[in-house]
Motif scaffolding. Structure first.
Motif, PDB file in Angstrom:
ATOM      1  N   VAL A  41     -41.358  17.288  45.617  1.00 22.40           N
ATOM      2  CA  VAL A  41     -40.396  16.644  46.528  1.00 22.40           C
ATOM      3  C   VAL A  41     -39.737  15.447  45.842  1.00 22.40           C
ATOM      4  O   VAL A  41     -38.512  15.258  45.931  1.00 22.40           O
ATOM      5  CB  VAL A  41     -41.095  16.223  47.840  1.00 22.40           C
ATOM      6  N   PHE A  42     -40.532  14.622  45.153  1.00 21.64           N
ATOM      7  CA  PHE A  42     -39.941  13.485  44.455  1.00 21.64           C
ATOM      8  C   PHE A  42     -39.029  13.933  43.312  1.00 21.64           C
ATOM      9  O   PHE A  42     -37.981  13.332  43.068  1.00 21.64           O
ATOM     10  CB  PHE A  42     -41.035  12.545  43.923  1.00 21.64           C
ATOM     11  N   GLU A  43     -39.418  14.989  42.619  1.00 23.13           N
ATOM     12  CA  GLU A  43     -38.574  15.507  41.552  1.00 23.13           C
ATOM     13  C   GLU A  43     -37.272  16.078  42.118  1.00 23.13           C
ATOM     14  O   GLU A  43     -36.203  15.937  41.525  1.00 23.13           O
ATOM     15  CB  GLU A  43     -39.324  16.586  40.774  1.00 23.13           C
ATOM     16  N   TRP A  44     -37.353  16.721  43.275  1.00 23.89           N
ATOM     17  CA  TRP A  44     -36.152  17.254  43.918  1.00 23.89           C
ATOM     18  C   TRP A  44     -35.220  16.124  44.348  1.00 23.89           C
ATOM     19  O   TRP A  44     -33.993  16.214  44.199  1.00 23.89           O
ATOM     20  CB  TRP A  44     -36.548  18.116  45.107  1.00 23.89           C
ATOM     21  N   ALA A  45     -35.808  15.033  44.886  1.00 24.44           N
ATOM     22  CA  ALA A  45     -34.986  13.881  45.280  1.00 24.44           C
ATOM     23  C   ALA A  45     -34.307  13.269  44.060  1.00 24.44           C
ATOM     24  O   ALA A  45     -33.143  12.847  44.132  1.00 24.44           O
ATOM     25  CB  ALA A  45     -35.851  12.842  45.977  1.00 24.44           C
ATOM     26  N   THR A  46     -34.994  13.238  42.947  1.00 27.27           N
ATOM     27  CA  THR A  46     -34.389  12.726  41.715  1.00 27.27           C
ATOM     28  C   THR A  46     -33.316  13.673  41.201  1.00 27.27           C
ATOM     29  O   THR A  46     -32.271  13.243  40.700  1.00 27.27           O
ATOM     30  CB  THR A  46     -35.475  12.529  40.637  1.00 27.27           C
ATOM     31  N   ALA A  47     -33.556  14.977  41.341  1.00 24.24           N
ATOM     32  CA  ALA A  47     -32.606  15.976  40.835  1.00 24.24           C
ATOM     33  C   ALA A  47     -31.333  16.010  41.665  1.00 24.24           C
ATOM     34  O   ALA A  47     -30.282  16.448  41.173  1.00 24.24           O
ATOM     35  CB  ALA A  47     -33.256  17.351  40.831  1.00 24.24           C
ATOM     36  N   LEU A  48     -31.381  15.543  42.898  1.00 23.32           N
ATOM     37  CA  LEU A  48     -30.162  15.513  43.726  1.00 23.32           C
ATOM     38  C   LEU A  48     -29.140  14.529  43.174  1.00 23.32           C
ATOM     39  O   LEU A  48     -27.935  14.693  43.397  1.00 23.32           O
ATOM     40  CB  LEU A  48     -30.507  15.148  45.167  1.00 23.32           C
ATOM     41  N   ASN A  49     -29.600  13.514  42.455  1.00 24.76           N
ATOM     42  CA  ASN A  49     -28.689  12.538  41.876  1.00 24.76           C
ATOM     43  C   ASN A  49     -28.011  13.051  40.613  1.00 24.76           C
ATOM     44  O   ASN A  49     -27.015  12.499  40.174  1.00 24.76           O
ATOM     45  CB  ASN A  49     -29.432  11.241  41.546  1.00 24.76           C
ATOM     46  N   SER A  50     -28.549  14.088  40.002  1.00 26.44           N
ATOM     47  CA  SER A  50     -27.955  14.600  38.773  1.00 26.44           C
ATOM     48  C   SER A  50     -27.163  15.867  39.079  1.00 26.44           C
ATOM     49  O   SER A  50     -27.264  16.451  40.143  1.00 26.44           O
ATOM     50  CB  SER A  50     -29.040  14.886  37.733  1.00 26.44           C
ATOM     51  N   THR A  51     -26.381  16.272  38.109  1.00 26.88           N
ATOM     52  CA  THR A  51     -25.575  17.479  38.284  1.00 26.88           C
ATOM     53  C   THR A  51     -26.225  18.693  37.624  1.00 26.88           C
ATOM     54  O   THR A  51     -25.651  19.778  37.629  1.00 26.88           O
ATOM     55  CB  THR A  51     -24.179  17.272  37.669  1.00 26.88           C
ATOM     56  N   ASP A  52     -27.408  18.490  37.077  1.00 26.06           N
ATOM     57  CA  ASP A  52     -28.099  19.578  36.384  1.00 26.06           C
ATOM     58  C   ASP A  52     -28.793  20.487  37.408  1.00 26.06           C
ATOM     59  O   ASP A  52     -29.681  20.054  38.133  1.00 26.06           O
ATOM     60  CB  ASP A  52     -29.117  18.990  35.406  1.00 26.06           C
ATOM     61  N   GLY A  53     -28.362  21.727  37.447  1.00 25.65           N
ATOM     62  CA  GLY A  53     -28.928  22.672  38.403  1.00 25.65           C
ATOM     63  C   GLY A  53     -30.333  23.127  38.041  1.00 25.65           C
ATOM     64  O   GLY A  53     -31.114  23.508  38.908  1.00 25.65           O
ATOM     65  N   SER A  54     -30.649  23.089  36.758  1.00 31.29           N
ATOM     66  CA  SER A  54     -31.985  23.536  36.346  1.00 31.29           C
ATOM     67  C   SER A  54     -33.071  22.566  36.824  1.00 31.29           C
ATOM     68  O   SER A  54     -34.180  22.973  37.122  1.00 31.29           O
ATOM     69  CB  SER A  54     -32.060  23.707  34.835  1.00 31.29           C
ATOM     70  N   MET A  55     -32.749  21.286  36.924  1.00 29.23           N
ATOM     71  CA  MET A  55     -33.721  20.320  37.450  1.00 29.23           C
ATOM     72  C   MET A  55     -34.022  20.604  38.909  1.00 29.23           C
ATOM     73  O   MET A  55     -35.180  20.538  39.346  1.00 29.23           O
ATOM     74  CB  MET A  55     -33.202  18.884  37.297  1.00 29.23           C
ATOM     75  N   GLN A  56     -32.978  20.965  39.659  1.00 28.72           N
ATOM     76  CA  GLN A  56     -33.193  21.268  41.071  1.00 28.72           C
ATOM     77  C   GLN A  56     -33.994  22.557  41.245  1.00 28.72           C
ATOM     78  O   GLN A  56     -34.885  22.638  42.099  1.00 28.72           O
ATOM     79  CB  GLN A  56     -31.851  21.376  41.791  1.00 28.72           C
ATOM     80  N   SER A  57     -33.716  23.562  40.419  1.00 25.65           N
ATOM     81  CA  SER A  57     -34.465  24.813  40.543  1.00 25.65           C
ATOM     82  C   SER A  57     -35.927  24.618  40.140  1.00 25.65           C
ATOM     83  O   SER A  57     -36.831  25.196  40.761  1.00 25.65           O
ATOM     84  CB  SER A  57     -33.829  25.911  39.700  1.00 25.65           C
ATOM     85  N   MET A  58     -36.183  23.802  39.133  1.00 22.65           N
ATOM     86  CA  MET A  58     -37.570  23.509  38.766  1.00 22.65           C
ATOM     87  C   MET A  58     -38.283  22.750  39.881  1.00 22.65           C
ATOM     88  O   MET A  58     -39.466  22.978  40.146  1.00 22.65           O
ATOM     89  CB  MET A  58     -37.620  22.698  37.467  1.00 22.65           C
TER      90      MET A  58
END
Length: 107
Positions: free
Chosen positions: A66-83
């Motif tokens: 969940v914390f990684e997903w919240a961090t990934a929302l700030n970036s434009t990298d889709g692979s971070m969100q999928s991970m």
């Protein structure tokens, strides 16, 4: 002249004790269900400990996702969100695994 063996009290006591023990052991019932229940309860307690450990690790993994997903929302990298979504799904599976196993065991 040969000496006759006499039946003394020591021999009679040994024979009486042997007959007494034979009579006791012949009618002793064996209760295998009680032994099975004690073994099963020991394995159940071990299973409960392992299930608690797996569930705790799953909760930590879910929180990390969940914390990684919240961090990934700030970036434009889709692979971070999928991970992050994969980590959240893995955490949910690990949290629910003990309950799923109990449902499978009952059925």
């Amino acid at each position: 002249m040969t000496k006759k063996k006499t039946f003394d009290m020591k021999t009679a006591g040994k024979a009486g004790m042997a007959l007494f023990l034979l009579a006791l052991s012949a009618g002793t019932p064996v209760n295998a269900a009680a032994a099975t229940n004690s073994i099963t309860s020991a394995f159940d307690s071990i299973y409960d400990i392992i299930a608690a450990i797996v569930s705790s690790i799953g909760q930590l993994y879910l929180l990390w996702g969940v914390f990684e997903w919240a961090t990934a929302l700030n970036s434009t990298d889709g692979s971070m969100q999928s991970m992050a979504f994969k980590r959240i799904a893995a955490g949910l599976v690990a949290c629910l695994a003990p309950q799923i196993i109990k449902l499978i065991k009952i059925s």
